[in-house]
Design a protein around this motif. Structure first.
Motif, PDB file in Angstrom:
ATOM      1  N   HIS A 176      -2.110  -1.630 -12.298  1.00 40.14           N
ATOM      2  CA  HIS A 176      -1.516  -1.898 -10.872  1.00 40.14           C
ATOM      3  C   HIS A 176      -2.659  -2.181  -9.923  1.00 40.14           C
ATOM      4  O   HIS A 176      -2.337  -3.231  -9.322  1.00 40.14           O
ATOM      5  N   GLU A 177      -3.660  -1.694 -10.167  1.00 37.00           N
ATOM      6  CA  GLU A 177      -4.882  -2.216  -9.360  1.00 37.00           C
ATOM      7  C   GLU A 177      -5.378  -3.432  -9.584  1.00 37.00           C
ATOM      8  O   GLU A 177      -5.406  -4.265  -8.622  1.00 37.00           O
ATOM      9  N   GLU A 212      -4.256   5.571  -0.465  1.00 41.09           N
ATOM     10  CA  GLU A 212      -3.486   4.578  -0.187  1.00 41.09           C
ATOM     11  C   GLU A 212      -2.884   4.533   1.030  1.00 41.09           C
ATOM     12  O   GLU A 212      -2.495   3.417   1.650  1.00 41.09           O
ATOM     13  N   GLU A 271       0.837  -1.097   0.031  1.00 47.01           N
ATOM     14  CA  GLU A 271       0.138   0.009  -0.089  1.00 47.01           C
ATOM     15  C   GLU A 271       1.022   1.413  -0.052  1.00 47.01           C
ATOM     16  O   GLU A 271       0.375   2.151  -0.692  1.00 47.01           O
ATOM     17  N   TYR A 322       1.855   6.510  -7.071  1.00 42.72           N
ATOM     18  CA  TYR A 322       0.880   7.410  -7.476  1.00 42.72           C
ATOM     19  C   TYR A 322       1.432   8.877  -7.305  1.00 42.72           C
ATOM     20  O   TYR A 322       1.025   9.656  -7.938  1.00 42.72           O
ATOM     21  N   VAL A 345      -2.762  -5.201  -7.120  1.00 41.44           N
ATOM     22  CA  VAL A 345      -3.266  -5.060  -5.627  1.00 41.44           C
ATOM     23  C   VAL A 345      -4.594  -6.131  -5.428  1.00 41.44           C
ATOM     24  O   VAL A 345      -4.483  -6.573  -4.464  1.00 41.44           O
ATOM     25  N   SER A 371       2.067   1.770  -3.402  1.00 41.70           N
ATOM     26  CA  SER A 371       1.126   2.189  -4.131  1.00 41.70           C
ATOM     27  C   SER A 371       1.253   3.765  -3.994  1.00 41.70           C
ATOM     28  O   SER A 371       0.973   4.490  -5.028  1.00 41.70           O
ATOM     29  N   GLN A 416      -5.532  10.201  -4.451  1.00 38.97           N
ATOM     30  CA  GLN A 416      -5.235   8.839  -4.579  1.00 38.97           C
ATOM     31  C   GLN A 416      -4.110   8.193  -3.706  1.00 38.97           C
ATOM     32  O   GLN A 416      -3.954   7.490  -2.893  1.00 38.97           O
ATOM     33  N   GLN A 425     -11.155  -2.657  -3.933  1.00 41.94           N
ATOM     34  CA  GLN A 425     -10.441  -3.087  -4.948  1.00 41.94           C
ATOM     35  C   GLN A 425     -11.574  -2.821  -6.104  1.00 41.94           C
ATOM     36  O   GLN A 425     -11.291  -2.540  -7.299  1.00 41.94           O
ATOM     37  N   GLU A 443     -11.407   0.698  -6.805  1.00 45.99           N
ATOM     38  CA  GLU A 443     -10.172   1.199  -7.385  1.00 45.99           C
ATOM     39  C   GLU A 443     -10.134   0.850  -8.849  1.00 45.99           C
ATOM     40  O   GLU A 443      -9.657   1.816  -9.649  1.00 45.99           O
ATOM     41  N   HIS A 445      -5.155   3.242   3.334  1.00 46.98           N
ATOM     42  CA  HIS A 445      -5.346   1.714   3.215  1.00 46.98           C
ATOM     43  C   HIS A 445      -3.980   1.098   4.155  1.00 46.98           C
ATOM     44  O   HIS A 445      -4.587   0.059   4.976  1.00 46.98           O
TER      45      HIS A 445
END
Ligand code: OFO
Length: 176
Positions: A92-93, A49, A16, A23, A97, A19, A45, A127, A130, A52
Protein backbone atom coordinates in the motif's frame (compact mmCIF):
# COMPACT_ATOMS: atom_id res chain seq x y z
CA UNK A 1 -5.04 27.76 -5.63
CA UNK A 2 -5.67 26.27 -9.06
CA UNK A 3 -8.72 23.99 -9.38
CA UNK A 4 -6.54 21.07 -10.55
CA UNK A 5 -4.42 21.37 -7.40
CA UNK A 6 -7.42 21.74 -5.12
CA UNK A 7 -8.92 18.55 -6.62
CA UNK A 8 -5.66 16.61 -6.35
CA UNK A 9 -5.28 17.66 -2.71
CA UNK A 10 -8.84 16.62 -1.93
CA UNK A 11 -8.11 13.22 -3.52
CA UNK A 12 -4.98 12.89 -1.39
CA UNK A 13 -6.90 13.77 1.78
CA UNK A 14 -9.26 10.94 0.89
CA UNK A 15 -6.29 8.60 0.27
CA UNK A 16 -4.79 9.40 3.68
CA UNK A 17 -8.12 8.82 5.39
CA UNK A 18 -8.44 5.54 3.50
CA UNK A 19 -4.95 4.57 4.74
CA UNK A 20 -6.14 5.23 8.30
CA UNK A 21 -9.23 3.10 7.65
CA UNK A 22 -7.16 0.28 6.13
CA UNK A 23 -4.72 0.25 9.04
CA UNK A 24 -7.62 0.30 11.51
CA UNK A 25 -8.94 -2.82 9.76
CA UNK A 26 -5.48 -4.43 10.01
CA UNK A 27 -5.37 -3.48 13.71
CA UNK A 28 -8.70 -5.24 14.27
CA UNK A 29 -7.50 -8.37 12.44
CA UNK A 30 -4.23 -8.50 14.46
CA UNK A 31 -6.23 -8.03 17.64
CA UNK A 32 -8.49 -10.94 16.62
CA UNK A 33 -5.51 -13.32 16.22
CA UNK A 34 -4.09 -12.35 19.63
CA UNK A 35 -1.16 -10.20 18.52
CA UNK A 36 -1.84 -7.09 20.64
CA UNK A 37 1.62 -5.59 20.10
CA UNK A 38 1.22 -5.64 16.32
CA UNK A 39 -2.31 -4.32 16.73
CA UNK A 40 -0.84 -1.47 18.77
CA UNK A 41 1.68 -0.74 16.01
CA UNK A 42 -1.21 -0.41 13.55
CA UNK A 43 -3.17 1.76 15.97
CA UNK A 44 -0.28 4.23 16.03
CA UNK A 45 -0.13 4.01 12.22
CA UNK A 46 -3.79 5.05 12.07
CA UNK A 47 -2.91 8.18 14.08
CA UNK A 48 -0.01 8.89 11.71
CA UNK A 49 -2.34 8.75 8.72
CA UNK A 50 -4.86 11.05 10.35
CA UNK A 51 -2.01 13.52 10.95
CA UNK A 52 -1.03 13.28 7.26
CA UNK A 53 -4.62 14.07 6.28
CA UNK A 54 -4.78 16.97 8.74
CA UNK A 55 -1.60 18.48 7.29
CA UNK A 56 -3.11 18.46 3.81
CA UNK A 57 -6.40 19.89 5.10
CA UNK A 58 -4.59 22.79 6.75
CA UNK A 59 -2.59 23.46 3.58
CA UNK A 60 -5.76 23.62 1.45
CA UNK A 61 -7.35 26.03 3.94
CA UNK A 62 -4.21 28.16 4.13
CA UNK A 63 -4.15 28.54 0.35
CA UNK A 64 -7.81 29.56 0.17
CA UNK A 65 -9.03 26.23 -1.20
CA UNK A 66 -12.04 24.23 -0.08
CA UNK A 67 -11.84 20.80 1.47
CA UNK A 68 -14.65 18.57 0.24
CA UNK A 69 -14.68 15.26 2.06
CA UNK A 70 -15.70 12.26 -0.04
CA UNK A 71 -16.76 8.69 0.74
CA UNK A 72 -14.01 6.44 2.02
CA UNK A 73 -13.71 3.07 0.32
CA UNK A 74 -14.28 0.01 2.51
CA UNK A 75 -10.99 -1.69 3.48
CA UNK A 76 -9.98 -5.35 3.23
CA UNK A 77 -11.01 -7.16 6.42
CA UNK A 78 -9.38 -10.59 6.38
CA UNK A 79 -5.79 -11.78 6.08
CA UNK A 80 -4.12 -15.18 6.45
CA UNK A 81 -1.32 -14.11 8.80
CA UNK A 82 0.51 -11.17 10.34
CA UNK A 83 3.10 -11.46 7.56
CA UNK A 84 0.35 -11.02 4.97
CA UNK A 85 -0.87 -7.91 6.80
CA UNK A 86 2.56 -6.29 6.68
CA UNK A 87 3.04 -7.36 3.06
CA UNK A 88 -0.18 -5.53 2.24
CA UNK A 89 0.88 -2.50 4.30
CA UNK A 90 4.21 -2.35 2.45
CA UNK A 91 2.49 -2.71 -0.94
CA UNK A 92 0.00 0.00 0.00
CA UNK A 93 2.75 2.44 0.94
CA UNK A 94 5.14 1.67 -1.92
CA UNK A 95 2.76 0.97 -4.80
CA UNK A 96 -0.11 3.30 -3.94
CA UNK A 97 0.73 6.16 -1.57
CA UNK A 98 4.27 6.95 -2.75
CA UNK A 99 3.08 6.91 -6.37
CA UNK A 100 0.26 9.33 -5.49
CA UNK A 101 2.60 11.71 -3.65
CA UNK A 102 5.05 11.71 -6.56
CA UNK A 103 2.18 12.49 -8.95
CA UNK A 104 1.30 15.49 -6.78
CA UNK A 105 4.90 16.71 -7.08
CA UNK A 106 4.66 16.28 -10.87
CA UNK A 107 1.49 18.40 -10.81
CA UNK A 108 3.11 21.10 -8.66
CA UNK A 109 5.97 21.32 -11.16
CA UNK A 110 3.60 21.34 -14.15
CA UNK A 111 1.52 24.13 -12.60
CA UNK A 112 4.64 25.97 -11.39
CA UNK A 113 3.22 26.08 -7.86
CA UNK A 114 6.46 26.28 -5.88
CA UNK A 115 4.79 26.62 -2.48
CA UNK A 116 2.83 23.42 -3.14
CA UNK A 117 5.99 21.65 -4.27
CA UNK A 118 7.86 22.76 -1.17
CA UNK A 119 5.02 21.64 1.08
CA UNK A 120 4.97 18.23 -0.58
CA UNK A 121 8.64 17.56 0.09
CA UNK A 122 7.82 16.61 3.69
CA UNK A 123 5.43 13.96 2.36
CA UNK A 124 8.05 12.71 -0.12
CA UNK A 125 10.52 12.17 2.74
CA UNK A 126 7.82 10.66 4.95
CA UNK A 127 7.10 8.00 2.33
CA UNK A 128 10.73 6.84 2.46
CA UNK A 129 10.20 6.26 6.18
CA UNK A 130 6.78 4.62 5.72
CA UNK A 131 8.20 2.16 3.18
CA UNK A 132 11.21 1.41 5.36
CA UNK A 133 9.08 0.78 8.47
CA UNK A 134 6.75 -1.67 6.75
CA UNK A 135 9.42 -3.47 4.69
CA UNK A 136 11.65 -3.95 7.76
CA UNK A 137 8.79 -5.55 9.67
CA UNK A 138 7.81 -7.64 6.67
CA UNK A 139 11.36 -9.01 6.28
CA UNK A 140 11.44 -9.87 9.98
CA UNK A 141 8.10 -11.69 9.86
CA UNK A 142 9.10 -13.62 6.73
CA UNK A 143 12.25 -14.83 8.48
CA UNK A 144 10.32 -15.89 11.57
CA UNK A 145 7.61 -17.81 9.71
CA UNK A 146 5.53 -19.86 12.16
CA UNK A 147 8.11 -19.85 14.97
CA UNK A 148 5.84 -18.85 17.87
CA UNK A 149 8.45 -17.65 20.42
CA UNK A 150 10.00 -15.28 17.85
CA UNK A 151 6.58 -14.05 16.79
CA UNK A 152 5.74 -13.31 20.42
CA UNK A 153 9.05 -11.48 20.82
CA UNK A 154 8.33 -9.19 17.86
CA UNK A 155 4.80 -8.67 19.15
CA UNK A 156 6.19 -7.54 22.51
CA UNK A 157 8.56 -5.12 20.76
CA UNK A 158 5.75 -3.57 18.72
CA UNK A 159 3.65 -3.10 21.85
CA UNK A 160 6.05 -0.32 22.88
CA UNK A 161 5.33 1.93 19.87
CA UNK A 162 3.78 5.22 20.94
CA UNK A 163 2.36 7.98 18.80
CA UNK A 164 4.36 11.15 18.49
CA UNK A 165 2.68 13.59 16.15
CA UNK A 166 4.84 14.25 13.11
CA UNK A 167 5.87 17.88 12.69
CA UNK A 168 4.54 18.97 9.30
CA UNK A 169 6.07 22.32 8.30
CA UNK A 170 3.61 25.08 7.51
CA UNK A 171 0.88 23.48 9.64
CA UNK A 172 0.11 23.14 13.34
CA UNK A 173 0.43 19.34 13.11
CA UNK A 174 3.02 18.27 15.67
CA UNK A 175 3.43 21.85 16.78
CA UNK A 176 3.38 23.15 20.34
FE1 OFO B 1 0.23 8.74 4.75
O1 OFO B 1 1.64 7.59 4.63
FE2 OFO B 1 1.05 5.89 4.94
O2 OFO B 1 -0.32 5.86 3.78
Amino acid sequence: MKASIEKALNDQINAELYSAYLYKSMEMYLHSIDLPGMANWMKVQVQEELAHAEGLIQFVNLRGGRVMLAAIEGPKKEWKSAAEVFADAYDHESKVVTVKIHKLVDLAIKEKDHAFNQFLQWYVAEQVEEEDNTSTLLRKLKKIGDHMPSLMQVDAQLATRVFTAPVIPGTTVGGP
